[in-house]
Design a protein around this motif. Structure first.
Motif, PDB file in Angstrom:
ATOM      1  N   ASP A  11      34.247  -8.811 -86.899  1.00 31.84           N
ATOM      2  CA  ASP A  11      35.604  -8.376 -86.698  1.00 31.84           C
ATOM      3  C   ASP A  11      35.756  -7.177 -87.636  1.00 31.84           C
ATOM      4  N   SER A  12      35.073  -7.064 -88.770  1.00 28.36           N
ATOM      5  CA  SER A  12      35.316  -6.144 -89.687  1.00 28.36           C
ATOM      6  C   SER A  12      34.926  -4.751 -89.235  1.00 28.36           C
ATOM      7  N   TRP A  13      34.382  -4.361 -88.089  1.00 25.78           N
ATOM      8  CA  TRP A  13      33.935  -3.262 -87.528  1.00 25.78           C
ATOM      9  C   TRP A  13      34.559  -2.933 -86.224  1.00 25.78           C
ATOM     10  N   LYS A  14      34.723  -1.817 -86.167  1.00 24.80           N
ATOM     11  CA  LYS A  14      35.166  -1.148 -84.543  1.00 24.80           C
ATOM     12  C   LYS A  14      34.005  -0.640 -83.832  1.00 24.80           C
ATOM     13  N   THR A  15      33.997  -0.613 -82.656  1.00 27.91           N
ATOM     14  CA  THR A  15      32.852  -0.065 -81.826  1.00 27.91           C
ATOM     15  C   THR A  15      33.288   0.693 -80.631  1.00 27.91           C
ATOM     16  N   VAL A  42      31.079   5.798 -90.769  1.00 32.53           N
ATOM     17  CA  VAL A  42      30.945   5.970 -89.033  1.00 32.53           C
ATOM     18  C   VAL A  42      29.407   5.904 -89.008  1.00 32.53           C
ATOM     19  N   TYR A  43      28.900   5.137 -88.091  1.00 30.98           N
ATOM     20  CA  TYR A  43      27.475   5.210 -87.597  1.00 30.98           C
ATOM     21  C   TYR A  43      27.379   5.665 -86.267  1.00 30.98           C
ATOM     22  N   LEU A  44      27.139   7.073 -86.244  1.00 32.59           N
ATOM     23  CA  LEU A  44      27.083   7.672 -84.649  1.00 32.59           C
ATOM     24  C   LEU A  44      25.630   7.700 -84.234  1.00 32.59           C
ATOM     25  N   ASP A  45      25.715   6.729 -83.019  1.00 37.01           N
ATOM     26  CA  ASP A  45      24.280   6.371 -82.605  1.00 37.01           C
ATOM     27  C   ASP A  45      23.324   6.273 -83.523  1.00 37.01           C
ATOM     28  N   ALA A  46      23.369   5.445 -84.412  1.00 43.09           N
ATOM     29  CA  ALA A  46      22.442   5.219 -85.625  1.00 43.09           C
ATOM     30  C   ALA A  46      21.861   4.180 -85.977  1.00 43.09           C
ATOM     31  N   PHE A  47      20.869   4.204 -86.940  1.00 40.93           N
ATOM     32  CA  PHE A  47      20.296   2.875 -87.326  1.00 40.93           C
ATOM     33  C   PHE A  47      21.399   2.146 -88.246  1.00 40.93           C
ATOM     34  N   LEU A  48      21.108   0.915 -88.322  1.00 44.35           N
ATOM     35  CA  LEU A  48      22.015   0.031 -89.125  1.00 44.35           C
ATOM     36  C   LEU A  48      21.314  -0.870 -90.027  1.00 44.35           C
ATOM     37  N   ALA A  55      27.137  -2.600-100.406  1.00 43.16           N
ATOM     38  CA  ALA A  55      28.491  -1.720-100.506  1.00 43.16           C
ATOM     39  C   ALA A  55      28.909  -1.228 -99.032  1.00 43.16           C
ATOM     40  N   ARG A  56      28.020  -0.922 -98.206  1.00 42.90           N
ATOM     41  CA  ARG A  56      28.525  -0.523 -96.860  1.00 42.90           C
ATOM     42  C   ARG A  56      29.632  -1.365 -96.139  1.00 42.90           C
ATOM     43  N   ASP A  57      29.046  -2.674 -96.455  1.00 44.61           N
ATOM     44  CA  ASP A  57      29.735  -3.761 -95.554  1.00 44.61           C
ATOM     45  C   ASP A  57      31.302  -4.128 -96.187  1.00 44.61           C
ATOM     46  N   ARG A  58      31.360  -3.443 -97.576  1.00 43.52           N
ATOM     47  CA  ARG A  58      32.658  -3.833 -98.250  1.00 43.52           C
ATOM     48  C   ARG A  58      33.550  -2.438 -97.760  1.00 43.52           C
ATOM     49  N   VAL A  59      33.284  -1.384 -96.923  1.00 54.17           N
ATOM     50  CA  VAL A  59      34.209  -0.308 -96.619  1.00 54.17           C
ATOM     51  C   VAL A  59      35.168  -0.956 -95.798  1.00 54.17           C
ATOM     52  N   ALA A  60      36.422  -0.265 -96.182  1.00 49.52           N
ATOM     53  CA  ALA A  60      37.514  -0.744 -95.509  1.00 49.52           C
ATOM     54  C   ALA A  60      37.570  -0.454 -93.755  1.00 49.52           C
ATOM     55  N   LYS A  61      37.117   0.784 -93.544  1.00 48.75           N
ATOM     56  CA  LYS A  61      36.989   0.992 -91.946  1.00 48.75           C
ATOM     57  C   LYS A  61      35.702   1.217 -91.790  1.00 48.75           C
ATOM     58  N   LYS A  62      35.086   0.583 -90.754  1.00 47.27           N
ATOM     59  CA  LYS A  62      33.546   0.750 -90.203  1.00 47.27           C
ATOM     60  C   LYS A  62      33.828   1.021 -88.774  1.00 47.27           C
ATOM     61  N   LEU A  63      32.922   1.941 -88.303  1.00 47.00           N
ATOM     62  CA  LEU A  63      32.915   2.264 -86.777  1.00 47.00           C
ATOM     63  C   LEU A  63      31.482   2.586 -86.488  1.00 47.00           C
ATOM     64  N   ALA A  96      36.997   9.499 -98.753  1.00 53.78           N
ATOM     65  CA  ALA A  96      36.279  10.514 -97.670  1.00 53.78           C
ATOM     66  C   ALA A  96      35.928   9.492 -96.534  1.00 53.78           C
ATOM     67  N   VAL A  97      35.752  10.181 -95.478  1.00 53.41           N
ATOM     68  CA  VAL A  97      35.043   9.505 -94.335  1.00 53.41           C
ATOM     69  C   VAL A  97      33.571   9.967 -94.325  1.00 53.41           C
ATOM     70  N   LEU A  98      32.547   9.175 -94.156  1.00 53.89           N
ATOM     71  CA  LEU A  98      31.218   9.367 -94.090  1.00 53.89           C
ATOM     72  C   LEU A  98      30.604   9.073 -92.749  1.00 53.89           C
ATOM     73  N   VAL A  99      30.036  10.011 -92.275  1.00 51.77           N
ATOM     74  CA  VAL A  99      29.263   9.799 -90.869  1.00 51.77           C
ATOM     75  C   VAL A  99      27.667  10.030 -91.023  1.00 51.77           C
ATOM     76  N   GLY A 100      27.143   9.148 -90.581  1.00 52.79           N
ATOM     77  CA  GLY A 100      25.709   9.140 -90.457  1.00 52.79           C
ATOM     78  C   GLY A 100      25.212   9.143 -88.953  1.00 52.79           C
ATOM     79  N   HIS A 101      24.431  10.147 -88.624  1.00 51.93           N
ATOM     80  CA  HIS A 101      23.707  10.221 -87.139  1.00 51.93           C
ATOM     81  C   HIS A 101      22.357   9.876 -87.043  1.00 51.93           C
TER      82      HIS A 101
END
Length: 241
Positions: free
Chosen positions: A211-215, A104-110, A180-188, A77-82
């Protein structure tokens, strides 16, 4: 365009004072493309605002999200947090690492290990928070459309009619993370700079340097891109497949 073969489960988690209602346009578009979409409302907010109490913690909201995955048997699944939900999805990933293929972190705290929401308040916010606690309040007001920089008057009125209080207890609990978050294959990480928030600016720079993140920067959206530009948000989410 999504196809049956490309269909995926999306779990979209709202920010402070919001609810699952905020994802309506994004949810409907993703459904129409054949995806499974879940928009849980966190305990004490939205249509679950009657459950507001002093017992709500960050763990409560993490459990809200984890339980969607468990009871709906979600994987890949794709998990999105706003916004505030950056805290929630980060904590939830500790239990969902084998079920999430994109986050996906959508204008979100990290946030990082050991941090808590209280640590991210500015001096004025911290003072108001302390005053609320001293009064014995269990919640604080949610944001309004002006603060959120909602772009259309019609949308602003709709958002203001739906915003509820945010439980105070969620800001008191520190995250316990193993990466665990940092080990997710696709991160935006997505930033909407019309909404002023130095923490989000810092998170964007941090992800741009990794490099493991897209922005992505959504220049013409306020803090609720799923309301200001749902088409663009849907496109970003489908790119996570």
């Amino acid at each position: 365009m999504g196809t049956v073969e490309q269909s995926r489960a999306f779990v979209l988690v709202h920010g402070a004072g919001h609810g699952g209602w905020m994802w309506k346009q994004v949810r409907d578009q993703l459904h129409a493309k054949g995806h499974r979409v879940f928009t849980p409302t966190l305990t004490g907010l939205g249509e679950r605002s009657h459950l507001m109490s002093g017992d709500i913690t960050l763990q409560t909201h993490i459990d809200d999200v984890v339980n969607v995955f468990k009871w709906e048997d979600l994987t890949d699944a794709v998990l999105v947090g706003h916004s505030y939900a950056g805290w929630v999805v980060t904590g939830a990933m500790e239990q969902l690492e084998d079920r999430v293929s994109g986050i996906v972190y959508l204008d979100a705290f990290l946030p990082d290990n050991g941090q808590r929401g209280m640590d991210f308040l500015n001096e004025q916010q911290a003072a108001a928070f302390d005053e609320a606690q001293a009064r014995g309040d269990v919640s604080r007001p949610g944001p309004n459309s002006k603060a959120l920089r909602i772009q259309s008057e019609e949308d602003a009125a709709w958002v203001d009619s739906k915003i509820t209080q945010q439980p105070i207890g969620v800001s008191l609990q520190a995250l316990e993370l193993t990466g665990a978050r940092d080990r997710v294959a696709k991160k935006l990480y997505v930033r909407a700079p019309l909404f002023p928030q130095p923490r989000f600016d810092a998170a964007l720079k941090r992800c741009q340097a990794d490099d493991s993140w897209k922005t992505t920067v959504m220049e013409n959206c306020g803090h609720d891109p799923m309301i200001d530009d749902p088409d663009a948000v849907v496109a970003l989410l489908e790119d996570m497949l």
